[in-house]
Structures are given as C-alpha cells and as structure tokens.
Design an enzyme around this catalytic site. Structure first.
Site, PDB file in Angstrom:
ATOM      1  N   CYS A 155     -21.773  -2.753  -8.212  1.00 28.30           N
ATOM      2  CA  CYS A 155     -22.569  -2.762  -6.792  1.00 28.30           C
ATOM      3  C   CYS A 155     -22.045  -3.903  -5.845  1.00 28.30           C
ATOM      4  O   CYS A 155     -22.252  -4.162  -4.707  1.00 28.30           O
ATOM      5  CB  CYS A 155     -23.931  -3.052  -6.894  1.00 28.30           C
ATOM      6  SG  CYS A 155     -24.512  -4.454  -7.604  1.00 28.30           S
ATOM      7  N   GLU A 181     -20.786   4.990   0.152  1.00 29.13           N
ATOM      8  CA  GLU A 181     -20.388   4.241  -0.946  1.00 29.13           C
ATOM      9  C   GLU A 181     -19.684   4.991  -1.959  1.00 29.13           C
ATOM     10  O   GLU A 181     -20.142   6.145  -2.464  1.00 29.13           O
ATOM     11  CB  GLU A 181     -21.732   3.656  -1.672  1.00 29.13           C
ATOM     12  CG  GLU A 181     -21.529   2.917  -2.920  1.00 29.13           C
ATOM     13  CD  GLU A 181     -22.684   2.450  -3.491  1.00 29.13           C
ATOM     14  OE1 GLU A 181     -23.726   3.209  -3.685  1.00 29.13           O
ATOM     15  OE2 GLU A 181     -22.812   1.318  -4.223  1.00 29.13           O
TER      16      GLU A 181
HETATM   17  P1  NAD Z   1     -28.926   6.512  -9.083  1.00 28.89           P
HETATM   18  O1  NAD Z   1     -29.898   5.819  -7.794  1.00 28.89           O
HETATM   19  O2  NAD Z   1     -28.668   7.709  -9.184  1.00 28.89           O
HETATM   20  O3  NAD Z   1     -30.067   5.965 -10.499  1.00 28.89           O
HETATM   21  C1  NAD Z   1     -30.963   4.839 -10.603  1.00 28.89           C
HETATM   22  C2  NAD Z   1     -32.248   5.071 -11.185  1.00 28.89           C
HETATM   23  O4  NAD Z   1     -32.821   6.250 -10.524  1.00 28.89           O
HETATM   24  C3  NAD Z   1     -31.892   6.013 -12.666  1.00 28.89           C
HETATM   25  O5  NAD Z   1     -32.708   5.683 -13.607  1.00 28.89           O
HETATM   26  C4  NAD Z   1     -32.182   7.324 -12.458  1.00 28.89           C
HETATM   27  O6  NAD Z   1     -32.629   7.962 -13.381  1.00 28.89           O
HETATM   28  C5  NAD Z   1     -33.225   7.257 -11.486  1.00 28.89           C
HETATM   29  N1  NAD Z   1     -33.214   8.456 -10.411  1.00 28.89           N
HETATM   30  C6  NAD Z   1     -32.133   9.225 -10.017  1.00 28.89           C
HETATM   31  N2  NAD Z   1     -32.185  10.172  -9.221  1.00 28.89           N
HETATM   32  C7  NAD Z   1     -33.711  10.099  -9.035  1.00 28.89           C
HETATM   33  C8  NAD Z   1     -34.582  10.726  -8.293  1.00 28.89           C
HETATM   34  N3  NAD Z   1     -34.270  11.832  -7.429  1.00 28.89           N
HETATM   35  N4  NAD Z   1     -35.863  10.390  -8.333  1.00 28.89           N
HETATM   36  C9  NAD Z   1     -36.371   9.294  -9.021  1.00 28.89           C
HETATM   37  N5  NAD Z   1     -35.369   8.895  -9.874  1.00 28.89           N
HETATM   38  C10 NAD Z   1     -34.193   8.992  -9.767  1.00 28.89           C
HETATM   39  O7  NAD Z   1     -27.914   5.203  -9.133  1.00 28.89           O
HETATM   40  P2  NAD Z   1     -26.739   5.108 -10.503  1.00 28.89           P
HETATM   41  O8  NAD Z   1     -25.724   6.270 -10.142  1.00 28.89           O
HETATM   42  O9  NAD Z   1     -27.290   5.159 -11.911  1.00 28.89           O
HETATM   43  O10 NAD Z   1     -26.180   3.795 -10.193  1.00 28.89           O
HETATM   44  C11 NAD Z   1     -25.153   3.557  -9.189  1.00 28.89           C
HETATM   45  C12 NAD Z   1     -25.839   3.232  -7.755  1.00 28.89           C
HETATM   46  O11 NAD Z   1     -26.557   1.999  -8.346  1.00 28.89           O
HETATM   47  C13 NAD Z   1     -24.824   2.615  -6.937  1.00 28.89           C
HETATM   48  O12 NAD Z   1     -25.495   3.040  -5.643  1.00 28.89           O
HETATM   49  C14 NAD Z   1     -24.814   1.180  -6.857  1.00 28.89           C
HETATM   50  O13 NAD Z   1     -24.290   0.477  -5.694  1.00 28.89           O
HETATM   51  C15 NAD Z   1     -26.188   0.929  -7.375  1.00 28.89           C
HETATM   52  N6  NAD Z   1     -26.421  -0.483  -7.809  1.00 28.89           N
HETATM   53  C16 NAD Z   1     -26.872  -1.412  -6.960  1.00 28.89           C
HETATM   54  C17 NAD Z   1     -27.141  -2.830  -7.514  1.00 28.89           C
HETATM   55  C18 NAD Z   1     -27.729  -3.921  -6.682  1.00 28.89           C
HETATM   56  O14 NAD Z   1     -27.948  -4.957  -7.154  1.00 28.89           O
HETATM   57  N7  NAD Z   1     -27.849  -3.679  -5.753  1.00 28.89           N
HETATM   58  C19 NAD Z   1     -26.731  -2.941  -9.003  1.00 28.89           C
HETATM   59  C20 NAD Z   1     -26.138  -1.996  -9.842  1.00 28.89           C
HETATM   60  C21 NAD Z   1     -26.134  -0.904  -9.340  1.00 28.89           C
END
Ligand code: NAD
Length: 496
Positions: A279, A381
């Site tokens: 991120c 992104e």
């Molecule tokens: P994601 O949003 O797909 O998933 C994150 C979490 O949400 C997971 O535990 C997943 O199971 C859950 N989730 C997914 N879809 C959902 C839904 N429809 N309803 C409820 N819960 C749901 O993210 P990812 O692909 O696992 O990770 C990558 C993303 O995380 C990127 O956008 C990255 O920038 C972000 N990120 C941000 C930070 C920060 O500190 N700002 C740090 C790490 C990653």
C-alpha cells in the site's frame, strides 16, 4: 494438502465451507482454508468476552511481559515465519524477513504499555479535590486484514489491542491465511491465555458477522478502498469504533536537482519490491521538466528490464509473482488500457514466463511513460509491478497533481533543495511523506495512516494512536475529606 482451521479459545474448529490456497510461485493449490460466518463469530465473541474479563484486570506489566517473550520467539523463529509468508504470498524470503522485522517494531512498542497506559493525575484542582484520568480497554475488538502483509498487518493491530487489555478476533485474508494461525501459535508460546486471541477465517460472511455483532466494540480494517468504505459505514452503523485503512496511489516527485541514479534506484525498490503489492509502493513517478523525465526514463528502462523475477525460494530474486491468476490478468488489462488511452509502454512485463514454474502467477516489471490523470492506469490502484511516469512541467503542477488525487496514503520528493523539500512536506495533502525516502512507513513508535480515500475514521494504526483507538478515557474527580459539608449547590460545578 493442508487445511487451515479457525482457532477459537484453544480449540481448532473446522467448517465445511472452504476456499483454496495457492502457492503463487508454482500456481498450484496447496491447501484449503475454512470459511466462517455468523456461527463462528458468535462463538469467538462469547469466548473472547469471557477471556476479556480476567485479561482486563491482569496487571499491565504482566500483559507487557507477553510482548517481551513474543519478541524473543519471533526473533528465534523468523526464518520459519518468513517461509510461511512466502509460501502463500509469493514474496521473496528477504522481503518476508523485512515484514517480520517491521512487525517486531510494534511488539517492542507494545512492551512499553505500563508507561503508555499510565494516565494523568492532578492534585487540588479545587480545594480538597483531585482529578485522575486513565484509559480502560474496550472489551472485545476485531481486526480484518489484507493479503499483502499476512504477518505484519495483523501485528499492526493485535499487540496494541491486547496489551491495552482487550480480547481480539482476527479475520485474516483468505488468500494467505496460514500466517494468522502461526501468529496464534507464537502468542500461545509467549504465554497468552486462551481466548484472548481468536482467529476466524473467511470472506464477506465472516466480515459482515463481525460488523453486525453487538458484542464487538471496535474494528480495525486494512484492505482496498471500496471494502474499507463499506466496513467503515456498516461498522459505524452498529455503533462500533472503526478505523478502516484503504488503498493508495503513491507519487514520487523527482526534482531537476535530484541525484537521478539515487532516484532511479529508489523507484526500483519502491515500485517493484513485493511485486508492487504494497500500500506504500510508489506507483507514479512524477519528474519535473522534460529533461528530468527523459533522463529518468533512460535510467529506469534498463533497470526494469533487468529485474530479477523468480520464485520465493530463489534467493537471487528481487521480486516474486503476484498473488493470483485473476490479479495478474487484471493488471495485464490495465497495462493494455494504458496503451489504448495514449500512454507509452516503455517496458512490457506481460509476456514473462518462468522456466520450471510455468503455471505461476508471473508478471514482469512494467514501465509506462506519458501517463496522465484521467487514464485508467493512473486513476485506479494497480497493486502490481507497474511503474507509471506522469510528466509535469513545474513543481506546482506536481504538487497539485498529488493533492488532487483522491488517494492520500504516501508520497515522496527527491531533491537536494531544503526549501523545496520543506514546502512539499507542508503543502502536500497526503498522510505520510518522505524526503529522499521513497517508502516513508513510520517506525513502530509513530503511527501509520493515510488521508482522504486511503483511510476512513481518522485513527492512525499502531504507535501512540493505537493506545487511543483501543481504549476509552475515564476521568475520576474526587473530593476529600468527606467531612466538608458544602450544602446543596445548584449552579453548574466550576471548582472555584
Ligand atoms: P481486500 O479489500 O480485497 O480484502 C481485505 C479484507 O477484506 C480481507 O480480509 C477480505 O477477506 C475482506 N473482504 C474482501 N471483500 C470483501 C467484501 N466484499 N465484503 C467484506 N469483506 C471483504 O484487499 P486485499 O486485496 O486483500 O489487499 C490489497 C488492498 O489492501 C490494496 O488496496 C492495498 O492498498 C490495501 N492495503 C492498504 C494498507 C494501508 O495501510 N492503507 C495496507 C495494506 C494493504
């Protein structure tokens, strides 16, 4: 094949619903993770509520002692931890070790809880009246985490939440869930009582059950922006305290006076480390002036072409595969859209194949020049090994491009000029800023957090802000001696 189960109290719990786990380097299915829902969250909350009663009254020094033990265990087992991370995420061993080191910083900060939770006392705020304030735990809190740091991001949350006296329920990413169970094992070895940390795996159903459960007081979320926004709205609607950190589009400004070799090296690490799945990855280089841009692209192109891509088991590799086939195809589509919308693909990583690992989720380093706001490749992104170059004609144009972007996680400037650097750090509308530091992730004793659509709720994660997030203030005002009889006072108490 392995099966990764929930851990509630000290019991492993299986569910019929499962989801596959892959090794991104081979592309092969290596196991399954159980998918929880309302039933598992209900059980986890009941277990955590029971454990939280004794845990909240455990002396803070004893809670902190768990962190000291955990630190030693993590150091001794860091190799094993890194292997667990890489086997499901695909990042290189060296990068996974870095993830462990950054997680350790939070554990070390949490070990200082007796100091952090000391509170404040004011004697004689009025005649014979003293005021004391301190912070109490919330009870049961939950964390929902993304795939890209399966070990570090849960540890951005758990040490601070539990050292403050809360019990915790972790819902990790279903894509690389084994690190969560390893975290549970490490805490257990460090002496954490059963039920203080519980793991419920799954996807949307388990997240919704967390958000709707009245027994959970606060939720920390880290993931993509659409889900962060959803978690924030639904969690707040049920009265929870919510911090929801989302996605990013991090820019790095390269001024004409910058050391361009240093800037190009920084962009390589910040853009392609962990295959860009960070991120805080730099995804947009913003050179100021065409001369700077031409020279920078000339230095970057051979470096990107020469990136050593390889499986997580290859110690020479600088970058591994991306997390899934679906994600690789999405990134490939974005690169194509860039070309269609008028950007120039200077280095194209879409055709990369890996001998012996043909089914892995590979994508080579990609460099796209002449990118502009309004193109899909700029606006979205990408979260992959793709570095965009957005040329600007002036410093002012660079600053406003960054400040107008809806994401505001990190940004950096490379310059030798102190005035410009100082102006940039004061004016740029972004949460974490680096000066000649491409990935300005704050150390464990500062807090991490973006602005705007990179973070909902306004609370930084880990560091001092975590103490506030995971506790609530209690202030006690006391009058002694009781023998004083002031009589009934009907005006608003002023202590005068
Ligand atoms: P994601 O949003 O797909 O998933 C994150 C979490 O949400 C997971 O535990 C997943 O199971 C859950 N989730 C997914 N879809 C959902 C839904 N429809 N309803 C409820 N819960 C749901 O993210 P990812 O692909 O696992 O990770 C990558 C993303 O995380 C990127 O956008 C990255 O920038 C972000 N990120 C941000 C930070 C920060 O500190 N700002 C740090 C790490 C990653």
């Amino acid at each position: 094949m392995k099966k990764v189960c929930h851990i509630i109290g000290s019991q492993e719990l299986s569910t019929e619903a499962i989801s596959p786990i892959y090794d991104p380097s081979t592309g092969h299915e290596t196991g399954h993770v159980c998918l929880g829902g309302e039933k598992e969250i209900e059980l986890a909350v009941a277990t955590a509520q029971e454990a939280a009663i004794e845990w909240a009254t455990t002396p803070v020094a004893k809670r902190a002692a768990i962190m000291f033990s955990l630190r030693e265990i993590m150091l001794a087992r860091q190799n094993e931890i890194a292997l667990t991370i890489s086997s499901e995420h695909g990042k290189t061993h060296e990068d996974a070790l870095g993830e462990v080191t950054r997680a350790l910083e939070v554990v070390e900060f949490a070990a200082g809880a007796p100091h952090l939770l000391k509170g404040a006392f004011s004697r004689t705020v009025a005649a014979n009246v003293d005021t004391a304030s301190d912070r109490e735990p919330l009870g049961v809190v939950a964390g929902i985490t993304p795939f890209n740091f399966p070990f570090m991001v849960p540890l951005w949350m758990i040490p601070m939440a539990i050292v403050c006296g809360n019990a915790f329920i972790l819902k990790p990413s279903e894509k690389d869930p084994s690190s969560a169970n390893l975290i549970h094992a490490l805490f257990k070895e460090a002496g954490l009582p059963p039920g203080v940390l519980n793991i419920v795996h799954g996807g949307k159903a388990s997240v919704d059950a967390i958000l709707d459960h009245a027994g959970i007081a606060a939720v920390s979320f880290v993931g993509s922006t659409p889900i962060a926004e959803y978690v924030y709205a639904r969690g707040c609607a049920t009265g929870k305290r919510v911090q929801a950190l989302g996605g990013a589009k991090n820019h790095m400004v390269i001024m004409p006076d910058a050391d361009l070799d240093q800037a190009a090296d920084a962009l390589m690490g910040a853009g392609f480390g962990s295959a860009g799945e960070r991120c805080m990855a730099i995804s947009v280089a913003v050179p100021v002036g065409d001369d700077t841009a031409n020279a920078l692209v000339e230095k970057l192109a051979p470096r990107v072409r020469g990136l050593k891509v390889g499986p997580s088991t290859d110690n020479e590799a600088e970058m591994g595969p991306v997390i899934s086939k679906l994600h690789r195809d999405r990134i490939g589509g974005l690169i194509t859209s860039g070309a269609q919308e008028g950007a120039r693909i200077a280095v194209d990583g879409r055709d990369l194949t890996m001998q012996g690992f043909e089914e892995g989720f590979w994508l080579g380093g990609t460099l796209i020049d002449d990118v502009k706001p309004g193109m899909q490749v700029y606006d979205e992104e990408i979260f992959g090994p793709v570095l965009c170059v957005a040329r600007t004609q002036s410093y002012e144009e660079a600053v406003s491009m960054i400040s107008n972007n809806p994401y505001a996680n990190g940004s950096a400037i490379f310059t030798r000029d102190g005035d410009t650097a100082r102006d940039f750090t004061s004016r740029v509308k972004v949460g974490m800023v680096g000066v000649n530091v491409p990935i300005p992730v704050p150390v464990g004793y500062h807090s991490f957090g973006g602005w705007k659509r990179s973070s909902f709720g306004g609370h930084g994660i880990y560091g001092p802000e975590a103490v506030h997030f995971y506790t609530r203030l209690k202030t006690v005002t006391t009058r002694w001696p009781t023998a004083i009889r002031a009589g009934a006072e009907f005006q608003f108490p002023t202590m005068k």
